[in-house]
Design an enzyme around this catalytic site. Sequence first.
Site, PDB file in Angstrom:
ATOM      1  N   CYS A   1      -0.216   4.129   2.029  1.00 27.75           N
ATOM      2  CA  CYS A   1      -0.175   3.970   3.501  1.00 27.75           C
ATOM      3  C   CYS A   1       1.264   4.090   4.274  1.00 27.75           C
ATOM      4  CB  CYS A   1      -1.091   2.492   3.631  1.00 27.75           C
ATOM      5  SG  CYS A   1      -2.337   1.786   3.602  1.00 27.75           S
ATOM      6  N   ASP A   2       1.868   3.783   3.093  1.00 24.52           N
ATOM      7  CA  ASP A   2       3.350   4.009   3.760  1.00 24.52           C
ATOM      8  C   ASP A   2       4.808   4.908   2.874  1.00 24.52           C
ATOM      9  OD1 ASP A   2       2.666   2.015   5.662  1.00 24.52           O
ATOM     10  OD2 ASP A   2       3.279   0.383   4.281  1.00 24.52           O
TER      11      ASP A   2
ATOM     12  N   CYS B   1       1.073  -1.289  -0.013  1.00 24.85           N
ATOM     13  CA  CYS B   1      -0.090  -0.049   0.175  1.00 24.85           C
ATOM     14  C   CYS B   1       1.300   1.478   0.114  1.00 24.85           C
ATOM     15  CB  CYS B   1      -0.727   0.389   1.706  1.00 24.85           C
ATOM     16  SG  CYS B   1      -1.809   1.641   1.397  1.00 24.85           S
TER      17      CYS B   1
END
Length: 326
Positions: free
Chosen positions: A139-140, A136
């Site tokens: 997300c990161d 992701c």
Amino acid sequence: MSDAVHVKLLIVGSGPAGYTAAVYAARAMLNPMLIQGMQPGGQLTITTEVENWPGEVEIQGPELMAKMEAHARAMGADIVTDMVTKLDLGRRPFVAECDSGRVVTADAVILATGAQARWLGLPSEEKFKGFGVSACATCDGFFYRDRQVVVIGGGNTAVEEALFLTRFASKVTLVHRRDSLRAEKILQARLLKHPKVEVIWNHELTEVTGVEAPKGVSGVVLRSTLDGSTRMLAADGVFVAIGHAPASELVKDQLELHNGGYVKVEPGSTRTSIPGVFAAGDLTDHVYRQAVTSAGMGCMAALDAEHYLAALGEVEPAPQAVVAAI
């Protein structure tokens, strides 16, 4: 079972399919309950710009899903934050058991559990998950500002992840096992002209290398799909973007599946192999896999469920002209 809550229609899963089904079912006075699952809003909650939703030139994925959830609530759907851990489709009413201990019985069920990220299955990939290996980028990606990252894959997911990562990383290397991408042409054009992006064709990831103290990724080993030769590539992060697998674990031994685990529905409908159970969205769709097609199937599932319940005499049948106008 005396403590169970009973509903006419239970929708399992959220995202475009689930929320659209909830809107239509609520408007049909079915008083649906929707159980959101472990990722309320589905895959779009980890997507940034959405440019292919009709009526929105550009919208953030989480914002779009928040709007859809609010719409379903406004129509009267009961939205529940919980996760179904067991679903018994062998008898009617159907029975859903949830992580919280909640038990729900339902006369009809719509499955909209979507799909989950696929992994390569490498031991080194598993070892560094959360320590430099991710599925992701939204997300990161922030953690890789001014660092070098590798993206594995060649479809829309991989190209979108790579483009997003250019906002943070100093260099993004996309590795694809073939000599051409499967992504949409407009995405390919953006990727291939981006100054931060390099594409390594005809290679696959065989190992993620790293250090233990502190634990983190230091590079990857790539193998040529043409001659089997290997090469090392330095990297601070690895993003695996090889698509998604249908989240059909709840029903894999109960419903007819096909194409690697997708729930099979009758052509032109959302009816599954069990009467009263309907499926919509990425759980069933191994071809298009788009938010808008998922939403369309959510609408179909709600109408199919309404007709099913009406045939049982449990709801008033909707006038044909009204259904056709929706």
